[in-house]
Design an enzyme around this catalytic site. Structure first.
Site, short mmCIF file in Angstrom:
data_model
loop_
_atom_site.label_atom_id
_atom_site.label_comp_id
_atom_site.label_asym_id
_atom_site.label_seq_id
_atom_site.Cartn_x
_atom_site.Cartn_y
_atom_site.Cartn_z
CG HIS A 50 -1.86 -1.10 1.36
ND1 HIS A 50 -2.95 -1.26 0.56
CD2 HIS A 50 -1.89 -2.15 2.24
CE1 HIS A 50 -3.63 -2.33 0.93
NE2 HIS A 50 -3.00 -2.89 1.94
CG ASP A 51 1.60 2.92 3.71
OD1 ASP A 51 0.45 3.12 3.26
OD2 ASP A 51 1.83 2.76 4.92
#
Ligand code: BDR
Ligand code: CA
Length: 326
Positions: A243-244
């Site tokens: 995600h990040d």
């Protein structure tokens, strides 16, 4: 020393470390396009204190103790904190066991954001990969400050994709929907990395088996392993979504993504809908009648090209340190 050059763009990371936050920090610091001015921390995956300690731990692992860490909000604007320790582990970094370095954190995140954006208008890219509480507090204290960012790259929300914490909400927006709404409504130049792209890029078990036998390789393996085992139990997929790091990818190489401008807002109420991104794509309405503000949303990504960029960069610090010891 990092990988930045005289052409590197200044960035601030705002994170709740968190395993994938740690990987985002590693990617940002290993990317010559970016010069990381500081890391702000926020309550999210873990409490503020644990997340701040984890940012310091990761920086020490990378030999980047000169990068300041600024603790921010200890909880959401108007709600009780929700954590994601079932994914990231009680300490936030899975099974890894990095020592807490002796140095401490710096001033406070909200002041750092306001001072830095005001001192360098139009230059700083914010990369926000946790709940958006610090950014919302900065905007509340200094209205218009987020518009001074060159770009705000946010990991959050879900546009055409189901949520990951409720049927419709992604964790960062769900954890502080009021903050997410204030940031989306700020008029800042926002580019979103929602679940629509972050669910397309994952570390697989085979990647973990191939991690280098270096401190960073061992860290990544230990940090990711429990979340991957959880994924295996709950959805029979041995994968850890990046995600990040995808939000960092937007700042480094937007051409990896298909980005669409979408009128969007964030739902703050509702038993079932808090934190939902509401995209107004009605066929029969005029631009002036659309709900929300136009933000750029990444809706697809070239996962192969992203991973080809990701791996050498997250291990570049370790490689250069090993080299310098020879
Ligand atoms: C987001 O939630 C957190 O658990 C991750 O660190 C990421 O920022 C994904 O929904
Ligand atoms: Ca995060």
């Amino acid at each position: 020393m990092g990988s930045e050059t005289s052409d590197s763009r200044p960035v601030i990371l705002d994170a709740d470390p968190g395993v994938d936050d740690a990987l985002a920090i590693m990617l940002a610091l290993g990317s010559p396009e970016l010069a990381v001015l500081g890391i702000c921390t926020v309550s999210g995956n873990v409490s503020l204190d644990i997340g701040t300690g984890n940012a310091l731990r990761v920086l020490a692992l990378l030999g980047r103790d000169e990068v300041p860490v600024y603790p921010g909000a200890g909880g959401p604007l108007r709600r009780e904190a929700v954590y994601a320790t079932e994914v990231h582990g009680p300490g936030g970094l899975g099974d890894s066991a990095l020592p807490l370095p002796g140095r401490s954190s710096s001033g406070d995140a909200v002041s750092f954001l306001i001072e830095t954006l005001s001192a360098l208008p139009g230059e700083v890219t914010l990369i926000a990969v946790g709940p958006l509480t610090n950014l919302a507090l900065a905007e509340a204290r200094a209205p218009g400050v987020l518009k001074k960012a060159r770009e705000v790259c946010v990991m959050g929300g879900a546009v055409d994709e189901p949520g990951n914490i409720t049927p419709v909400a992604e964790f960062n927006f769900f954890a502080d929907p009021e903050a997410a709404r204030q940031v989306v409504r700020s008029g800042a130049s926002i580019t979103l990395a929602p679940l629509d792209v972050t669910h397309r890029v994952a570390l697989e078990a085979s990647h973990l088996a191939e991690m280098p036998a270096t401190p960073t390789g061992r860290f990544v393996r230990g940090a990711v392993r429990p979340a991957m085992e959880l994924a295996m139990r709950v959805r029979a997929g041995r994968q850890f979504f990046l995600h990040d790091p995808l939000a960092v990818g937007l700042a480094i190489c937007p051409s990896l993504f298909r980005i669409e401008t979408v009128f969007a807002d964030v739902e703050t109420g509702g038993d079932l809908t808090a934190g939902q991104v509401v995209a107004d794509r009605r066929l029969f309405t005029t631009e002036g009648n659309r709900k929300g503000l136009p933000i750029r949303c990444a809706l697809d990504v070239d996962a192969g090209r992203f991973l080809a960029l990701f791996f050498p960069r997250i291990f570049s610090e370790a490689v250069s340190r090993e080299d310098s010891r020879r």
